[in-house]
Design a protein around this motif. Structure first.
Motif, short mmCIF file in Angstrom:
data_model
loop_
_atom_site.label_atom_id
_atom_site.label_comp_id
_atom_site.label_asym_id
_atom_site.label_seq_id
_atom_site.Cartn_x
_atom_site.Cartn_y
_atom_site.Cartn_z
N HIS A 1 24.08 76.10 -47.38
CA HIS A 1 23.05 76.32 -46.36
C HIS A 1 23.63 76.18 -44.96
O HIS A 1 23.31 76.98 -44.06
CB HIS A 1 21.91 75.32 -46.56
CG HIS A 1 21.17 75.51 -47.86
ND1 HIS A 1 20.34 74.55 -48.38
CD2 HIS A 1 21.16 76.54 -48.74
CE1 HIS A 1 19.84 75.00 -49.54
NE2 HIS A 1 20.32 76.20 -49.76
N SER B 1 26.00 79.14 -44.18
CA SER B 1 25.20 80.36 -44.06
C SER B 1 24.45 80.39 -42.72
O SER B 1 24.33 81.44 -42.08
CB SER B 1 24.19 80.46 -45.22
OG SER B 1 24.86 80.59 -46.45
N HIS B 2 23.97 79.23 -42.30
CA HIS B 2 23.30 79.15 -41.00
C HIS B 2 24.30 79.43 -39.87
O HIS B 2 24.00 80.15 -38.91
CB HIS B 2 22.68 77.76 -40.81
CG HIS B 2 21.85 77.62 -39.58
ND1 HIS B 2 20.53 78.01 -39.51
CD2 HIS B 2 22.17 77.16 -38.35
CE1 HIS B 2 20.07 77.79 -38.30
NE2 HIS B 2 21.04 77.27 -37.57
N ARG C 1 25.06 83.06 -39.13
CA ARG C 1 24.11 83.85 -38.36
C ARG C 1 24.63 84.13 -36.96
O ARG C 1 24.32 85.17 -36.36
CB ARG C 1 22.77 83.11 -38.25
CG ARG C 1 22.07 82.85 -39.57
CD ARG C 1 20.79 82.07 -39.34
NE ARG C 1 20.18 81.62 -40.60
CZ ARG C 1 19.06 80.91 -40.67
NH1 ARG C 1 18.42 80.57 -39.55
NH2 ARG C 1 18.58 80.53 -41.84
N SER C 2 25.44 83.21 -36.45
CA SER C 2 25.94 83.33 -35.07
C SER C 2 27.39 83.78 -35.00
O SER C 2 27.84 84.28 -33.96
CB SER C 2 25.81 81.97 -34.35
OG SER C 2 24.48 81.51 -34.37
N ASN D 1 30.66 85.88 -37.05
CA ASN D 1 31.16 86.71 -38.14
C ASN D 1 32.42 86.06 -38.67
O ASN D 1 33.52 86.22 -38.12
CB ASN D 1 31.45 88.13 -37.64
CG ASN D 1 31.98 89.02 -38.76
OD1 ASN D 1 31.60 88.84 -39.91
ND2 ASN D 1 32.86 89.94 -38.41
#
Length: 391
Positions: free
Chosen positions: A65, A68-69, A72-73, A75
């Protein structure tokens, strides 16, 4: 900034500083996710784009988690695990994020002592007789046909951690009862007295492009169980045994399908028959400052070269290992009685590094003369034992 690569480094222990610095030097963004216990360590903040902490990195699904979070910001182009446990976590993260690199199946060969032995044995490589601590009949047959003593090994611990020497079948079954449902996470292996060696290597596109062999004067298992001064010495590259181990290591790399990275492989030359047997292999830089030992004899910094080969792959370029030196080196480390031991008395010109860590004493020696390294290692090991070693 369009071609800038983003590297996520996982560190459950304080290590890998040269790797982080080299990625930064090469123009990468470096994200460091480390264990809370390392918060006060001297991380190279100048080379880190962002730094994050978690209580532990091997708790799932928390780590999935969290990363993965983070994705989001950013690559994330590459995920690097610097410690043994981080290798397995990094593999699961790559599978989840579909990031290039070693996945769960390959990582298992480097983290699971049972899996790596089964694979090596299937490939016809010599391993000490072993059995999975699973089926009672198979274990009893093993105990009746393979002479003791034996060693009970956890499948997924690092190095010599958790290994017990077993002398009788009764002892084995007593430990087995204590383990309960956890016994399937262990294997039993024949204890072979002998000299223990290691090969540290660089792999690119499935081929070993650099390797250096060394002999443990005092191996990790002995230090872990009996205490003492940990010590290792490089072997001359012309030594037939060193050449045999390096070839053995290359066959293991091929068998385990490692595409690229750093490996640390351990072997034992058994007293009983003089043969080399495979003990274990890790897809990481060896611990206990072995990187400094390798660099002292070869000029090759394994951490920095790891950064170079990973970036070369990402950019579709050919990695070129620097031309190594052909010196000789030794590494000595022990727990110390004093918080800040004074090592200034170890003043031979061959001393190229003194350890600066609370309650530890350590040295790296370098020379072009292997006999001088052998002599000095013996003298300094005895001095460390009498002057500094914690009882």
């Amino acid at each position: 900034m369009q071609n800038t690569k983003t590297i996520l480094v996982l560190a459950s222990q304080f290590k890998g500083v040269p790797l982080i610095e080299e990625f930064h030097k090469l123009g990468c963004l470096v994200l460091l996710l480390c264990a809370e216990k390392t918060r006060c360590e001297a991380w190279p903040t100048h080379a880190i784009t962002e730094q994050f902490y978690m209580p532990k990195l091997n708790v799932f699904p928390d780590i999935l988690h969290a990363v993965s979070h983070l994705a989001r910001s950013y690559n994330i182009d590459r995920i690097i695990g610097v410690d043994d446990f981080d290798v397995e976590v990094a593999a699961r993260l790559r599978e989840h994020l579909r990031t290039p690199g070693m996945g769960d199946t390959t990582a298992r060969y480097f983290r699971d002592k049972l899996a790596m032995r089964v694979l090596a044995s299937d490939e016809g490589l010599a391993v000490p007789d072993f059995v999975h601590l699973l089926n009672d009949d198979k274990v009893n047959h093993y105990l009746s046909t393979v002479p003791g003593p034996w060693v009970l090994k956890p499948r997924s611990e690092a190095g010599a951690v958790g290994i017990k020497k077993i002398h009788t079948a009764q002892d084995l079954w007593r430990y087995s009862e204590e383990l309960g449902d956890k016994r399937s996470y262990y294997l039993l292996e024949r204890f072979l007295p002998g000299e223990v060696f290691h090969v540290d290597s660089i792999v690119f596109e499935g081929k070993v492009v650099f390797a250096r062999a060394s002999r443990y004067r005092v191996p990790p298992f002995s230090v872990w169980n009996e205490g003492g001064v940990f010590s290792t010495l490089s072997l001359p590259e012309t030594d037939p045994l060193a050449q045999e181990m390096i070839e053995f290591n290359a066959r293991l790399v091929h068998s385990m399908h490692l595409a690229r990275g750093i490996t640390h492989t351990e072997f034992i030359r058994a007293d009983i028959d003089g043969k080399l047997y495979f003990l274990e292999m890790a897809a990481r830089v060896g611990g206990a400052h072995l990187d400094l030992h390798v660099e002292a004899c070869s000029g090759i910094n394994l951490w920095r070269e790891w950064a170079h080969l990973e970036l070369a792959y990402l950019l579709g370029e050919r990695y070129q290992c620097p031309e190594p030196r052909h010196d000789h080196s030794a590494l000595l480390i022990c727990l110390a009685r004093e918080e800040h031991p004074d090592l200034s008395g170890f003043d031979a010109p061959e001393v190229v590094w003194r350890m600066k860590r609370a309650f530890h004493a350590g040295l790296v020696l370098n020379s072009q003369d292997p006999a001088r390294i052998d002599e000095l290692e013996r003298v300094y090991r005895k001095r460390l034992q009498t002057e500094f070693l914690k009882a």
